[in-house]
Design a protein around this motif. Structure first.
Motif, PDB file in Angstrom:
ATOM      1  N   UNK A 139      56.444  50.401 -24.517  1.00  0.00           N
ATOM      2  CA  UNK A 139      57.291  51.576 -24.402  1.00  0.00           C
ATOM      3  C   UNK A 139      58.725  51.112 -24.151  1.00  0.00           C
ATOM      4  N   UNK A 140      59.683  51.604 -24.954  1.00  0.00           N
ATOM      5  CA  UNK A 140      61.077  51.215 -24.705  1.00  0.00           C
ATOM      6  C   UNK A 140      61.517  51.666 -23.310  1.00  0.00           C
ATOM      7  N   UNK A 141      62.308  50.850 -22.677  1.00  0.00           N
ATOM      8  CA  UNK A 141      62.783  51.136 -21.322  1.00  0.00           C
ATOM      9  C   UNK A 141      64.288  50.986 -21.265  1.00  0.00           C
ATOM     10  N   UNK A 142      64.875  51.605 -20.254  1.00  0.00           N
ATOM     11  CA  UNK A 142      66.288  51.409 -19.946  1.00  0.00           C
ATOM     12  C   UNK A 142      66.364  50.771 -18.574  1.00  0.00           C
ATOM     13  N   UNK A 143      67.393  49.948 -18.384  1.00  0.00           N
ATOM     14  CA  UNK A 143      67.584  49.423 -17.036  1.00  0.00           C
ATOM     15  C   UNK A 143      68.253  50.522 -16.201  1.00  0.00           C
ATOM     16  N   UNK A 144      68.450  50.252 -14.934  1.00  0.00           N
ATOM     17  CA  UNK A 144      68.973  51.284 -14.022  1.00  0.00           C
ATOM     18  C   UNK A 144      70.347  51.787 -14.458  1.00  0.00           C
ATOM     19  N   UNK A 145      71.246  50.913 -14.844  1.00  0.00           N
ATOM     20  CA  UNK A 145      72.580  51.322 -15.274  1.00  0.00           C
ATOM     21  C   UNK A 145      72.521  52.155 -16.547  1.00  0.00           C
ATOM     22  N   UNK A 146      71.736  51.714 -17.516  1.00  0.00           N
ATOM     23  CA  UNK A 146      71.590  52.482 -18.751  1.00  0.00           C
ATOM     24  C   UNK A 146      71.040  53.879 -18.471  1.00  0.00           C
ATOM     25  N   UNK A 147      70.042  53.943 -17.617  1.00  0.00           N
ATOM     26  CA  UNK A 147      69.432  55.223 -17.265  1.00  0.00           C
ATOM     27  C   UNK A 147      70.423  56.143 -16.555  1.00  0.00           C
TER      28      UNK A 147
END
Length: 167
Positions: A5-13
């Motif tokens: 599943x694609x994820x975002x890091x905290x900053x991206x999120x």
């Protein structure tokens, strides 16, 4: 092989959610102010503003719909309501019954002029005055490329409306 599943890091999120929530909350705040102060919706304000910026204060319906990023049914309903209030008028196209031009009336221009000061004051209060000149420059630098990516034909906004009215 397992699907990832694609994820975002905290900053991206955080950045993505800030953009999403801004795009959700800002129109509602602008709409509430315009309705309370001027009796028009934010979308109606955008229609009137776009017509004001167009050459001759008129645009073909399809060009107006593109400039305000609306479907034809939505624009037709709103233009009908604005016409009932005398703020715009529908005019036939030059010899082509399929073409409808929407023209800003004097009453529409007057209504727009009355709505602008409080609208700008709210925009400044909610966004502009909260950012330094450096942050505003950064905001432009971040958002303009996103708009260009989302609208590569440059069909929305005042520039598109002016181009369409010159054609």
């Amino acid at each position: 092989m397992a699907y990832q599943v694609p994820r975002m890091d905290e900053l991206e999120s955080r950045a993505w959610l800030a953009l999403v929530w801004t795009s959700e909350l800002l129109p509602a705040a602008l709409d509430a102010q315009l309705q309370a102060d001027s009796g028009i919706t934010h979308f109606e304000f955008m229609v009137l503003s776009t017509l004001q910026q167009a050459n001759g204060a008129a645009l073909r319906t399809k060009d107006l719909a593109a400039a305000v990023n609306a479907t034809m049914p939505r624009l037709s309903r709103v233009v009908g309501k604005l016409a009932e209030r005398g703020l715009v008028e529908r005019l036939g196209g030059d010899g082509d019954a399929r073409v409808v031009n929407v023209h800003l009336t004097t009453a529409g221009r007057r209504e727009l002029v009355r709505a602008v000061p409080a609208h700008i004051a709210l925009v400044k209060q909610l966004v502009i005055d909260r950012l330094s000149p450096t942050e505003l420059t950064a905001l432009v630098g971040v958002l303009e490329p996103l708009v260009e990516r989302l609208d590569p034909q440059n069909r929305v906004g005042f520039a598109a409306a002016q181009r369409a009215s010159s054609a």
